[in-house]
Motif scaffolding. Structure first.
Motif, PDB file in Angstrom:
ATOM      1  N   GLY A  99       0.742  -1.242   0.066  1.00 17.46           N
ATOM      2  CA  GLY A  99       0.093  -0.066  -0.120  1.00 17.46           C
ATOM      3  C   GLY A  99       0.772   1.408  -0.053  1.00 17.46           C
ATOM      4  N   ASP A 100       2.059   1.167   0.402  1.00 17.59           N
ATOM      5  CA  ASP A 100       3.182   2.517   0.393  1.00 17.59           C
ATOM      6  C   ASP A 100       3.326   2.939  -1.215  1.00 17.59           C
ATOM      7  N   GLY A 101       3.738   3.997  -1.286  1.00 20.02           N
ATOM      8  CA  GLY A 101       4.159   4.394  -2.621  1.00 20.02           C
ATOM      9  C   GLY A 101       5.458   4.797  -2.712  1.00 20.02           C
ATOM     10  N   LEU A 102       6.266   4.718  -3.718  1.00 16.31           N
ATOM     11  CA  LEU A 102       7.544   4.834  -4.263  1.00 16.31           C
ATOM     12  C   LEU A 102       7.398   5.730  -5.311  1.00 16.31           C
ATOM     13  N   LEU A 103       8.035   6.993  -5.300  1.00 26.14           N
ATOM     14  CA  LEU A 103       8.197   7.628  -6.359  1.00 26.14           C
ATOM     15  C   LEU A 103       9.428   8.261  -6.757  1.00 26.14           C
ATOM     16  N   TYR A 104       9.816   8.009  -7.948  1.00 26.79           N
ATOM     17  CA  TYR A 104      11.121   8.586  -8.498  1.00 26.79           C
ATOM     18  C   TYR A 104      11.052   9.923  -9.074  1.00 26.79           C
ATOM     19  N   ILE A 105      11.679  10.808  -8.703  1.00 29.99           N
ATOM     20  CA  ILE A 105      11.623  12.033  -9.163  1.00 29.99           C
ATOM     21  C   ILE A 105      12.646  12.678 -10.125  1.00 29.99           C
ATOM     22  N   THR A 106      13.604  11.861 -10.557  1.00 36.62           N
ATOM     23  CA  THR A 106      14.537  12.167 -11.491  1.00 36.62           C
ATOM     24  C   THR A 106      14.303  11.197 -12.821  1.00 36.62           C
ATOM     25  N   GLY A 107      13.095  11.034 -12.950  1.00 34.23           N
ATOM     26  CA  GLY A 107      12.826  10.285 -14.241  1.00 34.23           C
ATOM     27  C   GLY A 107      12.986   8.639 -13.910  1.00 34.23           C
ATOM     28  N   ALA A 108      12.928   7.820 -15.073  1.00 37.56           N
ATOM     29  CA  ALA A 108      12.830   6.429 -14.979  1.00 37.56           C
ATOM     30  C   ALA A 108      14.427   6.203 -14.489  1.00 37.56           C
ATOM     31  N   PRO A 109      14.336   4.961 -13.136  1.00 34.92           N
ATOM     32  CA  PRO A 109      15.905   4.625 -12.681  1.00 34.92           C
ATOM     33  C   PRO A 109      16.492   3.849 -13.677  1.00 34.92           C
ATOM     34  N   TYR A 110      17.555   3.400 -13.104  1.00 31.60           N
ATOM     35  CA  TYR A 110      18.270   2.296 -13.869  1.00 31.60           C
ATOM     36  C   TYR A 110      17.552   1.120 -14.528  1.00 31.60           C
ATOM     37  N   ASP A 111      17.715   0.782 -15.766  1.00 32.13           N
ATOM     38  CA  ASP A 111      17.057  -0.384 -16.255  1.00 32.13           C
ATOM     39  C   ASP A 111      17.129  -1.523 -15.391  1.00 32.13           C
ATOM     40  N   THR A 112      18.153  -1.859 -14.483  1.00 32.84           N
ATOM     41  CA  THR A 112      18.349  -2.979 -13.581  1.00 32.84           C
ATOM     42  C   THR A 112      17.212  -2.920 -12.339  1.00 32.84           C
ATOM     43  N   LEU A 113      16.970  -1.814 -12.361  1.00 33.20           N
ATOM     44  CA  LEU A 113      15.625  -1.736 -11.500  1.00 33.20           C
ATOM     45  C   LEU A 113      14.393  -1.830 -11.656  1.00 33.20           C
ATOM     46  N   ASP A 114      13.755  -2.108 -13.066  1.00 29.18           N
ATOM     47  CA  ASP A 114      12.756  -2.663 -13.533  1.00 29.18           C
ATOM     48  C   ASP A 114      12.089  -3.713 -12.945  1.00 29.18           C
ATOM     49  N   GLN A 115      12.890  -4.811 -12.859  1.00 24.54           N
ATOM     50  CA  GLN A 115      12.341  -5.968 -12.327  1.00 24.54           C
ATOM     51  C   GLN A 115      12.059  -5.882 -10.679  1.00 24.54           C
ATOM     52  N   VAL A 116      12.898  -5.022 -10.004  1.00 25.85           N
ATOM     53  CA  VAL A 116      12.696  -4.866  -8.651  1.00 25.85           C
ATOM     54  C   VAL A 116      11.478  -4.069  -8.309  1.00 25.85           C
ATOM     55  N   ILE A 117      11.199  -3.067  -9.101  1.00 26.35           N
ATOM     56  CA  ILE A 117      10.016  -2.259  -9.125  1.00 26.35           C
ATOM     57  C   ILE A 117       8.612  -2.969  -9.669  1.00 26.35           C
ATOM     58  N   GLY A 118       9.068  -3.890 -10.642  1.00 25.97           N
ATOM     59  CA  GLY A 118       7.808  -4.778 -11.212  1.00 25.97           C
ATOM     60  C   GLY A 118       7.322  -3.979 -12.467  1.00 25.97           C
ATOM     61  N   LYS A 119       7.959  -3.394 -12.940  1.00 29.40           N
ATOM     62  CA  LYS A 119       7.519  -2.317 -14.114  1.00 29.40           C
ATOM     63  C   LYS A 119       6.924  -3.345 -15.238  1.00 29.40           C
ATOM     64  N   ASN A 120       7.662  -4.320 -15.858  1.00 33.39           N
ATOM     65  CA  ASN A 120       7.232  -5.168 -16.945  1.00 33.39           C
ATOM     66  C   ASN A 120       7.119  -6.616 -16.482  1.00 33.39           C
ATOM     67  N   THR A 121       7.068  -7.036 -15.307  1.00 32.75           N
ATOM     68  CA  THR A 121       7.056  -8.359 -14.881  1.00 32.75           C
ATOM     69  C   THR A 121       6.161  -8.710 -13.654  1.00 32.75           C
ATOM     70  N   SER A 122       5.769  -9.989 -13.553  1.00 32.43           N
ATOM     71  CA  SER A 122       5.134 -10.351 -12.313  1.00 32.43           C
ATOM     72  C   SER A 122       5.419 -11.641 -11.625  1.00 32.43           C
ATOM     73  N   ASN A 123       5.055 -11.910 -10.464  1.00 26.12           N
ATOM     74  CA  ASN A 123       5.378 -13.036  -9.726  1.00 26.12           C
ATOM     75  C   ASN A 123       6.894 -13.260  -9.754  1.00 26.12           C
ATOM     76  N   THR A 124       7.662 -12.150  -9.823  1.00 27.65           N
ATOM     77  CA  THR A 124       9.245 -12.540  -9.525  1.00 27.65           C
ATOM     78  C   THR A 124       9.461 -11.970  -8.236  1.00 27.65           C
ATOM     79  N   GLY A 125       8.438 -11.395  -7.219  1.00 31.09           N
ATOM     80  CA  GLY A 125       8.958 -10.821  -5.956  1.00 31.09           C
ATOM     81  C   GLY A 125       9.305  -9.700  -5.930  1.00 31.09           C
ATOM     82  N   SER A 126       8.752  -8.767  -7.130  1.00 29.39           N
ATOM     83  CA  SER A 126       8.987  -7.474  -7.193  1.00 29.39           C
ATOM     84  C   SER A 126       8.190  -6.592  -6.076  1.00 29.39           C
TER      85      SER A 126
END
Length: 420
Positions: A99-126
């Motif tokens: 329920g918490d929110g994470l907001l990046y204010i310098t644009g999109a972060p490193y590509d390596t964080l996409d799966q951490v955040i869960g931008k393009n994947t699911s069920n990976t523990g993002s």
């Protein structure tokens, strides 16, 4: 092929900026030296532990040192943190709940964080899988911070605001400490309870202040980048407020274990010595980046930052606008490396990246970007990102011979070079 007289003229133009870097090195070296003295670091701190790693006096002293130098209450500095991405992820998972929110204010972060955040994947523990809300505020068209956008994006769910200091694989400016201070003040004026997290990778010791000293709550980075000084073989750090570092320690190990466990496995001496050398090594890398920018600009390659620009990280971007030239540049840097000079890098799939990436890194430590390396995704406008260099002399030799190789291959035309 490039005359000595030309190189001397280009170096002379860089000289005032080298002097500024030398002054910055001395400021940061004094800060580090004073911290070693204040923490009373002795050779007994080099004795490591194995197994559970309980009662590791050397580990505790190292973490106190990082906290003091970087302006935090506490620190987590461990060889068990495998990369900068791991350090960042550890901090974010520690602070955010469903329920918490994470907001990046310098644009999109490193590509390596996409799966951490869960931008393009699911069920990976993002983070997304755990119910964390994510949003990002893109930069304005002129590549500056969109403060109105930040104000509109912050809401009742926003718990953590993320700032990425370095440009990553984006051809945008890296953000100076002054700019980060302004961002933090703006966010805190909206809600002082929001946690401000800074990804400090590539930025340590480039300026005379670090993000925690201008109001950040917590920051993270990698030991095979700036703070390892080219000696540390693995690891990462998280520094900041005591309660946030404790959360990160519980995430890295397990709740109840926290900072009390974690063997140092005969790495402490290099971690101490690398941190002591870090201001000097960062200075060498910066001088190498400035000379690279000047030479590449001279031969007609677009650079960012330029050799005259203020710097806040060790990354030098060069835009070739042509795939072959970018690849050949990376190949030539590899050929002028001390390790694996005989191999040729080629574009390939990399975990965490959508496009193929080319990486030239003839380094003593695998992936150590405080050592001279260059990489980038194979996509228009074909920008390569050079970083590191343990000595200025190595960077200078490597970049001169790389440019000569591009001339030899017909990818740079000497007839277009300007008169000096």
């Amino acid at each position: 092929m490039l005359q000595n007289e030309l190189i001397e003229k280009l170096e002379a133009q860089c000289a005032p900026y080298f002097t500024s870097i030398n002054q910055m090195v001395e400021i940061n070296q004094k800060k580090v030296l004073n911290a070693f003295r204040e923490e009373q670091i002795g050779d007994h701190h080099f004795s490591s532990t194995d197994g559970y790693g309980y009662d590791d006096q050397g580990r505790d002293g190292l973490e106190a040192l990082y906290a003091r130098v970087f302006g935090g209450d506490d620190a987590l500095v461990r060889p068990q943190i495998v990369s900068g991405t791991h350090a960042i992820a550890t901090a974010l998972y520690a602070m955010l709940r469903p329920g918490d929110g994470l907001l990046y204010i310098t644009g999109a972060p490193y590509d390596t964080l996409d799966q951490v955040i869960g931008k393009n994947t699911s069920n990976t523990g993002s983070l997304k899988d755990y119910g964390v809300r994510y949003n990002e505020v893109l930069l304005k068209d002129d590549q500056t911070i969109d403060y109105e956008g930040i104000k509109n994006a912050i809401n009742e769910h926003t718990k953590v605001v993320g700032i990425q200091r370095s440009k990553g694989y984006e051809n945008r400016p890296s953000f100076t400490i002054d700019a980060i201070e302004q961002m933090i003040q703006f966010v805190k004026e909206i809600d002082e309870n929001i946690i401000v997290f800074v990804d400090n990778c590539y930025g340590e010791f480039v300026e005379d202040r670090e993000p925690l000293e201008v109001g950040a709550d917590i920051m993270a980075g990698s030991l095979i980048k700036n703070p390892g000084g080219g000696l540390v073989r693995a690891g990462g750090y998280i520094v900041g407020k005591e309660d946030l570092v404790e959360l990160a320690a519980n995430r890295l190990t397990a709740p109840g274990l926290g900072k009390d466990a974690g063997a140092t496995l005969n790495m402490l001496q290099e971690m101490y010595q690398g941190f002591f050398l870090a201001p000097h090594v960062v200075g060498e890398a910066l001088k190498g980046a400035i000379f690279t920018a000047r030479l590449m600009d001279y031969v007609g390659v677009e650079t960012a930052p330029t050799y005259t620009d203020k710097r806040t990280d060790i990354i030098q971007a060069m835009t070739f606008h042509h795939e072959e030239a970018m690849i050949k540049f990376c190949e030539a840097i590899q050929a002028n490396s001390p390790i694996n000079s005989y191999v040729a890098p080629y574009p390939s799939e990399m975990p965490g990246y959508e496009e193929k990436v080319i990486m030239a890194a003839g380094t003593f430590i695998q992936g150590a970007s405080i050592e001279l390396s260059v990489d980038g995704p194979i996509k228009p406008p074909y920008t390569a990102f050079l970083q590191g260099g343990l000595t200025y002399a190595h960077v200078k030799i490597a970049i001169i011979q790389t440019v000569e190789k591009l001339i030899q291959d017909g990818l740079l035309d000497p007839l277009t070079f300007p008169e000096l």
